[in-house]
Scaffold this motif. Structure first.
Motif, mmCIF file in Angstrom:
data_model
loop_
_atom_site.group_PDB
_atom_site.id
_atom_site.type_symbol
_atom_site.label_atom_id
_atom_site.label_comp_id
_atom_site.label_asym_id
_atom_site.label_seq_id
_atom_site.Cartn_x
_atom_site.Cartn_y
_atom_site.Cartn_z
ATOM 1 N N THR A 1 69.835 77.285 33.906
ATOM 2 C CA THR A 1 68.914 76.675 34.876
ATOM 3 C C THR A 1 69.557 76.550 36.253
ATOM 4 O O THR A 1 68.862 76.578 37.256
ATOM 5 C CB THR A 1 68.443 75.286 34.406
ATOM 6 N N ALA B 1 64.517 82.112 32.849
ATOM 7 C CA ALA B 1 65.595 81.267 32.325
ATOM 8 C C ALA B 1 65.369 80.944 30.853
ATOM 9 O O ALA B 1 66.321 80.913 30.065
ATOM 10 C CB ALA B 1 65.698 79.990 33.145
ATOM 11 N N MET C 1 61.979 74.754 34.175
ATOM 12 C CA MET C 1 62.747 75.946 33.889
ATOM 13 C C MET C 1 61.802 77.143 34.005
ATOM 14 O O MET C 1 60.696 77.119 33.470
ATOM 15 C CB MET C 1 63.365 75.854 32.501
#
Length: 62
Positions: free
Chosen positions: A58, A5, A1
């Protein structure tokens, strides 16, 4: 990630905490059964947003 994010997920999660508290408090104060049902559904949706937001973020944030 990615870092972006992660920040977005944290912001969404922390912003949903006061929303769930207000919804829960309104549920306890309400006398109408119909309003209680609507508020319980809103509370379930708020928890769903808090738990499910990392999966959506994501996918959307590269």
């Amino acid at each position: 990630m990615s870092k972006t994010a992660e920040v977005i997920c944290q912001l969404i999660s922390w912003s949903m905490v006061p929303v769930t508290v207000v919804i829960f408090q309104s549920t306890l104060d309400s006398d109408s059964v119909r309003i209680k049902i609507i508020l319980w559904v809103a509370l379930i949706l708020a928890f769903g947003i808090m738990i499910g937001n990392p999966f959506v973020v994501t996918l959307l944030v590269p």
